[in-house]
Each structure stands twice: as C-alpha cells, then as structure tokens.
Design an enzyme around this catalytic site. Structure first.
Site, PDB file in Angstrom:
ATOM      1  N   VAL A 121       0.838  -1.193   0.000  1.00  0.00           N
ATOM      2  CA  VAL A 121       0.000   0.000   0.000  1.00  0.00           C
ATOM      3  C   VAL A 121       0.874   1.244   0.000  1.00  0.00           C
ATOM      4  O   VAL A 121       1.766   1.385   0.841  1.00  0.00           O
ATOM      5  CB  VAL A 121      -0.937   0.032   1.227  1.00  0.00           C
ATOM      6  CG1 VAL A 121      -1.778   1.310   1.227  1.00  0.00           C
ATOM      7  CG2 VAL A 121      -1.839  -1.187   1.251  1.00  0.00           C
ATOM      8  N   ILE A 150       5.708   4.970   1.003  1.00  0.00           N
ATOM      9  CA  ILE A 150       5.179   5.614   2.209  1.00  0.00           C
ATOM     10  C   ILE A 150       5.055   4.577   3.326  1.00  0.00           C
ATOM     11  O   ILE A 150       4.388   3.566   3.158  1.00  0.00           O
ATOM     12  CB  ILE A 150       3.795   6.240   1.946  1.00  0.00           C
ATOM     13  CG1 ILE A 150       3.881   7.280   0.835  1.00  0.00           C
ATOM     14  CG2 ILE A 150       3.253   6.874   3.222  1.00  0.00           C
ATOM     15  CD1 ILE A 150       2.538   7.827   0.417  1.00  0.00           C
ATOM     16  N   LYS A 158      -6.403  -1.633  -1.616  1.00  0.00           N
ATOM     17  CA  LYS A 158      -5.587  -0.979  -0.592  1.00  0.00           C
ATOM     18  C   LYS A 158      -6.444  -0.514   0.586  1.00  0.00           C
ATOM     19  O   LYS A 158      -6.020  -0.603   1.741  1.00  0.00           O
ATOM     20  CB  LYS A 158      -4.842   0.203  -1.212  1.00  0.00           C
ATOM     21  CG  LYS A 158      -3.827  -0.217  -2.260  1.00  0.00           C
ATOM     22  CD  LYS A 158      -3.273   0.968  -3.029  1.00  0.00           C
ATOM     23  CE  LYS A 158      -2.269   0.530  -4.079  1.00  0.00           C
ATOM     24  NZ  LYS A 158      -1.798   1.669  -4.909  1.00  0.00           N
ATOM     25  N   GLU A 187      -1.318   1.954 -17.192  1.00  0.00           N
ATOM     26  CA  GLU A 187      -1.054   0.766 -17.996  1.00  0.00           C
ATOM     27  C   GLU A 187      -1.828   0.848 -19.316  1.00  0.00           C
ATOM     28  O   GLU A 187      -2.733   1.674 -19.477  1.00  0.00           O
ATOM     29  CB  GLU A 187      -1.495  -0.484 -17.228  1.00  0.00           C
ATOM     30  CG  GLU A 187      -0.805  -0.686 -15.887  1.00  0.00           C
ATOM     31  CD  GLU A 187       0.651  -1.085 -16.028  1.00  0.00           C
ATOM     32  OE1 GLU A 187       1.048  -1.511 -17.148  1.00  0.00           O
ATOM     33  OE2 GLU A 187       1.391  -0.968 -15.040  1.00  0.00           O
TER      34      GLU A 187
END
Length: 439
Positions: A133, A137, A206, A191
């Site tokens: 996730v 971070i 997430k 993508e």
C-alpha cells in the site's frame, strides 16, 4: 558476539520492482549486513521466462524457473511477481516451510489475506507487506505497530498515483478525462489497460488492507464500496475550482456509530469526492499518494510520498527485509496480526457524508421552496444554494441551474434525495452528484 550465518533470500519476480530489489540487495550488501548482523545472500530469482528482456542489475546467473526448489532452500522469500496465482501457492509453500515472506501483492492480500495470515501464525512464520500500500510511504508499520495501542477512528487517503495524476491534470490544465488519461499512459503512469486504476479496483484493495489493520477486523474486498473516476468531467472540475475545492479519488475507512437498531461498525469506500483545496489531501499533486489518519489519542497524522515506482516500492520491500532478517538473528516469535474486534462491515448507505448536487430546474417563482421541500422530506438539511440563469437574447431562459450543498447525512438519505429530485416535475435534469469529504 558470534556472527550469524548468512541468510538465504529468494526473490520471486524480476519486473520493475524485482529488478530494483535485486540491484539494491547487491549494491548495498555490506551495509545491509552491518544493519542486520548477518549477510543477506540473494540465492535465486524465480521468473516465468528465462529469455525475457530484463532491466539492468538483474544477475542472469541467479535466474531460474524452478520457484519451488528456490523457495524450499530460502530463509526469507520476497514475492513481487503480482497477481493471485501462482503467487498465492508460492507464498503458502514458503510459509509452510517456515520461511518468512515479504510481499508487495495488494490484490492477493485483499482477497486471500486471512488465509495467508492464518497460515503464518500456525507455523510461526512472518508475513510482511509494507510495499503493498502506497509504495514507499511507511503506512503499514505505523498502523500495525505504532498505533496498535490507540483507537483509529478514520483513514482517508489518496492511494492510487495514476488516478491522482489524471485528476490533478484535469484540475491544473482544464484537460478532459480522456486527454489526461492519454497523457498518463504516454508518461507510463497508466497501464495499456488502465481499468484497475481508473475504475478504483486498485484503491479498493488498498482500502481493504488499511481498514483491516486500523480496525482489527477482517474486511472482505466485496464489501468495499467502489466508484471510479471515468465520469468526472472537466465541467465538474472547473466548478470545484471555482468553489474552492478539488476532486480526488479518496479511499475512506471509518468507524460508524450505532444506528437506531444499535448496530455500529466500519464503513470502507472508494470514490471521487470534493475536498477543500487547503486540506492536506487537497494539496497532493501528480502521482503522489497521501494517507490521513485520525486516531483518538494521537490525533491527526499525515503520511505523504511516492505511491508507486520500482525503486520506491523496492525501498519498502528492503525495509521489510531488514526487519525480517533482524528477527532471524535475534530469534523469538514474530508479530501476529490482530483481528479480534470483528466489527460489522457496513454498506455505503450507513456512511455519513455530504453531497453537492447540480440541477437544471424550471425557472419559475417558488422553485427553491419546492426543491427545499424534497430535501426536507428525506431528512436532509441544505447548507448552501447557488442559482444562475443564463440570458438568451435579452430574455430569461426557462431553466435555471441550482448548485445545492448539503449538511452531513447518511448516504442512504442523500441518495434518496437524488432519486426524488430525478422524479420531480420541476427538475429538468441532474447534471452532477458528488460527495464532499474532509470537513
């Protein structure tokens, strides 16, 4: 102090993340050994095709298609191949053999997390997933450890860099969704098939993982409300800017107080929303991510940084690797995940939010009162109303535009208002409905 034996590291996958993991492991081998107290030996890299083109830094002599043998000979297995299978089978095999596992596989954790964590606990192995996730971070470890003694009430974040880039370009340049998506694709943020991002599947996965950790409760992916950004228009974005807002794709997980039936629980949702431009999340630009956590004792916390990218995600993987290696050197049990709370997972209807609704209405005396009555009939209070009427040849048009902002109410009540407005004879059309968050 006796030097610990070298730890055997198996790497599954040599894509953009895997290549960076291999490079960092090789280049920083001495420094990592000093931090851990043991050498970290990359003993093999499992790939599907030995002849595929690889990024620089991937040692060709370590490549193998025999993932099972590689796993059985490892102390720590790093899975960065993605997808559900064969990743699930490989991780279960690694855990059952006693190896610790590090994964960046959000889709797998969101759908089979309970199975994987149960297996790890049964055999005394450890499953690490900081990279799953928000890229680089550090958000998993703070929720899993630092805030484990606190009560998290709400998590609200931007957890998908592709959609944030698209919405940010629409906001800053006035681009349409299609043009912003084309730019994101050209730059490599999106993508060739962007569905997982723009339809919010990635963000929903997430959100489920974050909610599981924050509320110590299993959150099935199919109970996460999901709404993508494909319907966000340039007109909505311009109106948001005019009113001091910006539109972001937000992942929100929060506690919901008991209703009249006494049922409390957790609401987990992902959708576009208006947020004030001076809110910390309103200032997150480009492909960056940010997660805003509200805890009872710690207060408000903000985690911000690069949410994707090979080297950024590899940084999180290496952080988990150091933790796993230190556990091997020090010995002792690993960290068990807590899901003791078993809070009810509530539908979007139970969430409390605000709506901004833009209507085309018949321009006649008393129209505002008629519209206000619709809101009142459903227990929703109006906070703001803006009316505009275009001139046409010096004469007033027969319709007017109303932009109505509500006070906080349940999503069920707000949705019922929208349905009632759509059926009202005074309403020509509903041109925009969007939630307002962060206040």
């Amino acid at each position: 102090m006796t030097e610990y034996r070298p730890l055997r590291i198996a790497l599954l996958g040599a894509g953009s993340v895997g290549a960076q993991v291999a490079r960092l492991l090789t280049e920083n081998k001495s420094e990592l050994a000093a931090r851990v107290g043991a050498e970290l030996d990359l003993v093999g890299i499992a790939v599907r095709d030995l002849n595929s083109k690889r990024a620089e830094g991937v040692p060709a002599e370590l490549l193998t298609t025999d993932a099972e043998t590689l796993i059985l000979g490892a102390d720590i297995v790093i899975e960065v191949m993605g997808g559900i299978e064969p990743a699930r089978t490989y991780i279960l095999q690694a855990l059952n053999s006693g190896s610790d596992v590090i994964t960046a596989n959000k889709a797998l954790l969101a759908t089979h997390g309970t199975e994987l964590f149960d297996t790890a606990e049964q055999v005394g192995a450890q499953l690490y997933f900081e990279a799953a996730v928000a890229g680089a971070i550090p958000i998993i470890r703070p929720l899993r450890e630092s805030l484990a003694g606190d009560k998290v009430n709400r998590i609200m974040g931007i957890v998908n860099g592709t959609t944030n880039f698209i919405l940010d370009r629409m906001d800053t340049t006035g681009a349409t969704f299609a043009d912003a998506l084309a730019e994101a694709t050209e730059l490599g943020y999106a993508e060739a098939d962007p569905t997982a991002d723009i339809e919010a599947f990635d963000a929903a996965q997430k959100a489920a993982i974050l909610a599981n950790l924050a509320f110590h409760t299993e959150v099935p992916l199919d109970q996460v409300y999901r709404e993508g950004i494909t319907k966000v228009s340039a007109e909505q974005m311009a109106a948001a800017k005019r009113d001091g807002y910006v539109i972001k794709l937000l992942a929100i997980a929060e506690r919901v107080d008991a209703d009249e039936n006494g049922e409390a629980g957790v609401s987990v949702r992902v959708h576009p929303a208006l947020i004030e431009r001076d809110h910390p999340l309103g200032a997150v630009h480009g492909a960056f991510n940010a997660v805003f956590v509200e805890a009872e004792a710690a207060g408000s916390l903000m985690f911000y940084g690069a949410g994707a990218g090979g080297v950024q995600t590899a940084s999180a993987v290496l952080g988990d690797l150091v933790s796993a290696a230190k556990r091997h050197v020090a010995g002792g049990p690993g960290l068990a995940d807590s899901v003791h709370a078993n809070l009810a997972i509530l539908p979007i209807d139970r969430a409390y939010t605000r709506y901004q609704i833009t209507l085309e209405v018949t321009d006649q005396p008393g129209i505002l009162a008629k519209i206000a009555n619709v809101f009142a009939d459903h227990g929703v209070s109006i906070e703001t109303v803006e009316q505009s009427v275009r001139q046409n040849g010096g004469k007033r048009r027969s319709t007017a535009t109303l932009e109505v902002g509500t006070h906080v109410a349940t999503d069920a009540s707000l949705s019922s208002v929208v349905k009632a407005l759509a059926a009202n004879a005074a309403v020509e059309s509903i041109t925009s409905v969007i939630r307002v968050e962060g206040i």
